[in-house]
Design a protein around this motif. Sequence first.
Motif: not given
Length: 53
Positions: A10-16, A20-24, A28-31
Amino acid sequence: MANNFYAQMLPAAQQEPAFGKNMVKNNAGGYVFQVSPETRLDRFLILGTESGS
């Protein structure tokens, strides 16, 4: 040793955003995943509110 295994899985953090996903970015600074207006309307009609209960 087990911590290194899960860190590699699980290399992805909440701050990035997830690759390949449609995220905004949220307030709170997360995605989070972007929601269409139709989905927001469905949630309002089912739950009676746009936010959590």
